[in-house]
Design a protein around this motif. Structure first.
Motif, PDB file in Angstrom:
ATOM      1  N   UNK A  17     -74.769  60.011   2.872  1.00  0.00           N
ATOM      2  CA  UNK A  17     -74.625  58.874   1.960  1.00  0.00           C
ATOM      3  C   UNK A  17     -73.154  58.528   1.784  1.00  0.00           C
ATOM      4  N   UNK A  18     -72.866  57.236   1.808  1.00  0.00           N
ATOM      5  CA  UNK A  18     -71.557  56.722   1.393  1.00  0.00           C
ATOM      6  C   UNK A  18     -71.817  55.828   0.185  1.00  0.00           C
ATOM      7  N   UNK A  19     -71.536  56.312  -1.022  1.00  0.00           N
ATOM      8  CA  UNK A  19     -71.903  55.556  -2.238  1.00  0.00           C
ATOM      9  C   UNK A  19     -70.706  54.994  -3.000  1.00  0.00           C
ATOM     10  N   UNK A  20     -69.927  54.057  -2.442  1.00  0.00           N
ATOM     11  CA  UNK A  20     -68.801  53.509  -3.206  1.00  0.00           C
ATOM     12  C   UNK A  20     -69.279  52.911  -4.531  1.00  0.00           C
ATOM     13  N   UNK A  21     -68.583  53.265  -5.603  1.00  0.00           N
ATOM     14  CA  UNK A  21     -68.987  52.862  -6.946  1.00  0.00           C
ATOM     15  C   UNK A  21     -67.777  52.297  -7.676  1.00  0.00           C
ATOM     16  N   UNK A  22     -67.958  51.125  -8.268  1.00  0.00           N
ATOM     17  CA  UNK A  22     -66.878  50.468  -9.010  1.00  0.00           C
ATOM     18  C   UNK A  22     -67.275  50.409 -10.478  1.00  0.00           C
ATOM     19  N   UNK A  23     -66.432  50.971 -11.349  1.00  0.00           N
ATOM     20  CA  UNK A  23     -66.731  50.963 -12.783  1.00  0.00           C
ATOM     21  C   UNK A  23     -65.600  50.310 -13.563  1.00  0.00           C
ATOM     22  N   UNK A  24     -65.973  49.696 -14.667  1.00  0.00           N
ATOM     23  CA  UNK A  24     -65.010  49.192 -15.646  1.00  0.00           C
ATOM     24  C   UNK A  24     -64.965  50.212 -16.773  1.00  0.00           C
ATOM     25  N   UNK A  25     -63.752  50.667 -17.117  1.00  0.00           N
ATOM     26  CA  UNK A  25     -63.610  51.770 -18.061  1.00  0.00           C
ATOM     27  C   UNK A  25     -62.847  51.345 -19.316  1.00  0.00           C
ATOM     28  N   UNK A  26     -63.190  52.027 -20.417  1.00  0.00           N
ATOM     29  CA  UNK A  26     -62.374  51.923 -21.635  1.00  0.00           C
ATOM     30  C   UNK A  26     -61.784  53.293 -21.911  1.00  0.00           C
ATOM     31  N   UNK A  27     -60.453  53.360 -22.018  1.00  0.00           N
ATOM     32  CA  UNK A  27     -59.735  54.608 -22.256  1.00  0.00           C
ATOM     33  C   UNK A  27     -59.266  54.675 -23.706  1.00  0.00           C
ATOM     34  N   UNK A  28     -59.609  55.765 -24.385  1.00  0.00           N
ATOM     35  CA  UNK A  28     -59.156  55.987 -25.754  1.00  0.00           C
ATOM     36  C   UNK A  28     -57.750  56.605 -25.707  1.00  0.00           C
ATOM     37  N   UNK A  29     -56.852  56.083 -26.547  1.00  0.00           N
ATOM     38  CA  UNK A  29     -55.439  56.480 -26.437  1.00  0.00           C
ATOM     39  C   UNK A  29     -54.882  57.080 -27.719  1.00  0.00           C
ATOM     40  N   UNK A  30     -55.744  57.507 -28.633  1.00  0.00           N
ATOM     41  CA  UNK A  30     -55.271  57.999 -29.934  1.00  0.00           C
ATOM     42  C   UNK A  30     -55.342  59.520 -30.073  1.00  0.00           C
ATOM     43  N   UNK A  31     -55.444  60.224 -28.966  1.00  0.00           N
ATOM     44  CA  UNK A  31     -55.637  61.677 -29.030  1.00  0.00           C
ATOM     45  C   UNK A  31     -54.562  62.447 -28.274  1.00  0.00           C
ATOM     46  N   UNK A  32     -53.388  61.882 -28.146  1.00  0.00           N
ATOM     47  CA  UNK A  32     -52.288  62.568 -27.483  1.00  0.00           C
ATOM     48  C   UNK A  32     -52.553  62.790 -26.009  1.00  0.00           C
ATOM     49  N   UNK A  33     -52.375  64.038 -25.575  1.00  0.00           N
ATOM     50  CA  UNK A  33     -52.555  64.361 -24.154  1.00  0.00           C
ATOM     51  C   UNK A  33     -54.018  64.295 -23.727  1.00  0.00           C
ATOM     52  N   UNK A  34     -54.933  64.393 -24.683  1.00  0.00           N
ATOM     53  CA  UNK A  34     -56.370  64.313 -24.395  1.00  0.00           C
ATOM     54  C   UNK A  34     -56.781  62.848 -24.367  1.00  0.00           C
ATOM     55  N   UNK A  35     -57.256  62.365 -23.204  1.00  0.00           N
ATOM     56  CA  UNK A  35     -57.526  60.943 -23.020  1.00  0.00           C
ATOM     57  C   UNK A  35     -58.954  60.741 -22.513  1.00  0.00           C
ATOM     58  N   UNK A  36     -59.926  60.649 -23.407  1.00  0.00           N
ATOM     59  CA  UNK A  36     -61.307  60.417 -22.996  1.00  0.00           C
ATOM     60  C   UNK A  36     -61.542  58.960 -22.590  1.00  0.00           C
ATOM     61  N   UNK A  37     -62.611  58.737 -21.830  1.00  0.00           N
ATOM     62  CA  UNK A  37     -62.954  57.379 -21.409  1.00  0.00           C
ATOM     63  C   UNK A  37     -64.452  57.282 -21.156  1.00  0.00           C
ATOM     64  N   UNK A  38     -64.956  56.051 -21.186  1.00  0.00           N
ATOM     65  CA  UNK A  38     -66.334  55.751 -20.815  1.00  0.00           C
ATOM     66  C   UNK A  38     -66.302  54.566 -19.862  1.00  0.00           C
ATOM     67  N   UNK A  39     -67.353  54.434 -19.043  1.00  0.00           N
ATOM     68  CA  UNK A  39     -67.372  53.348 -18.079  1.00  0.00           C
ATOM     69  C   UNK A  39     -68.778  52.973 -17.660  1.00  0.00           C
ATOM     70  N   UNK A  40     -68.883  51.812 -17.046  1.00  0.00           N
ATOM     71  CA  UNK A  40     -70.150  51.330 -16.491  1.00  0.00           C
ATOM     72  C   UNK A  40     -69.831  50.430 -15.313  1.00  0.00           C
TER      73      UNK A  40
END
Length: 230
Positions: free
Chosen positions: A123-146
């Motif tokens: 399988x070659x499954x190229x996937x493109x997501x749009x992400x939102x990155x949270x920036x209020x946690x210092x070095x810890x940078x969580x994100x979600x995408x779809x």
């Protein structure tokens, strides 16, 4: 007369000396010069980022052959390297392209369990997501995408009782969550989880019979790796 001239000259000299000293003293008291504060130049961070991950691909064991009631399908898991490229539009919004290839075995299950392994595919499954990155946690940078996925199936080979197999390319949707833990402004550690909703159609020939069905892959993609922000 000479004494008067000498006295006059001495008086003039004294006045001149006194005036000079007064002028020198006045010159020493200068107006303070205002100096503007030095504002440090902050170098703008590059919008480009790459990650290299070890990726565990775990398809959902589900599917069916249309002509055989109670049929089901099983798929092998895989561990492969993965590369993704991220572009930040702002400090919070970004787009990510995920690239990897994964090998999988396809086996019969349910009422066709006796068939065992019927095929191998890549399988070659190229996937493109749009992400939102949270920036209020210092070095810890969580994100979600779809986003969206299109999976190509290649290097397909029939096995066991099957004489031919063709899994069709298909579109799917993707959901994503993860985080980067940044060690410095460039390097970080990444954990990422994706769910891809992918159910391609397939054709298969078994014992001279032309069959078809749907492979409900719907894989989980779990990745751990290194982040580099340019």
């Amino acid at each position: 007369m000479h004494r008067f001239a000498i006295s006059s000259l001495a008086a003039v000299a004294a006045l001149a000396t006194s005036g000079g000293l007064h002028a020198a003293g006045a010159a020493d008291v200068s107006t303070p010069v205002y100096k503007a504060p030095v504002i440090p130049v902050v170098e703008e961070q590059s919008p480009w980022q790459i990650r290299v991950r070890a990726l565990y691909v775990m398809p959902t064991d589900s599917g069916s052959v249309d002509q055989i009631p109670g049929s089901d399908l099983d798929y092998s898991d895989a561990v492969v390297p993965e590369l993704d490229i991220t572009y930040y539009f702002t400090k919070n919004w970004a787009a990510e392209l995920i690239l990897a290839v994964t090998p999988h075995d396809i086996s019969g299950a349910g009422t066709i369990d006796a068939l065992g392994k019927v095929g191998e595919v890549w399988l070659l499954p190229p996937t493109l997501t749009l992400q939102y990155h949270f920036t209020d946690f210092g070095a810890f940078k969580p994100y979600v995408g779809a986003g969206v996925n299109y999976t190509f199936f290649f290097d397909q080979s029939a096995k066991g009782a099957a004489t031919d197999i063709d899994v069709k390319g298909a579109w799917g949707f993707a959901l994503q969550a993860g985080f980067d833990y940044m060690i410095d402004e460039h390097w970080g550690f990444n954990v990422d989880v994706k769910k891809i909703f992918l159910e391609p159609d397939f054709d298969i020939d078994v014992a001279g019979a032309a069959l078809n069905g749907k492979a409900d892959l719907n894989p989980w993609l779990i990745g751990v790796g290194v982040t580099y922000r340019f």
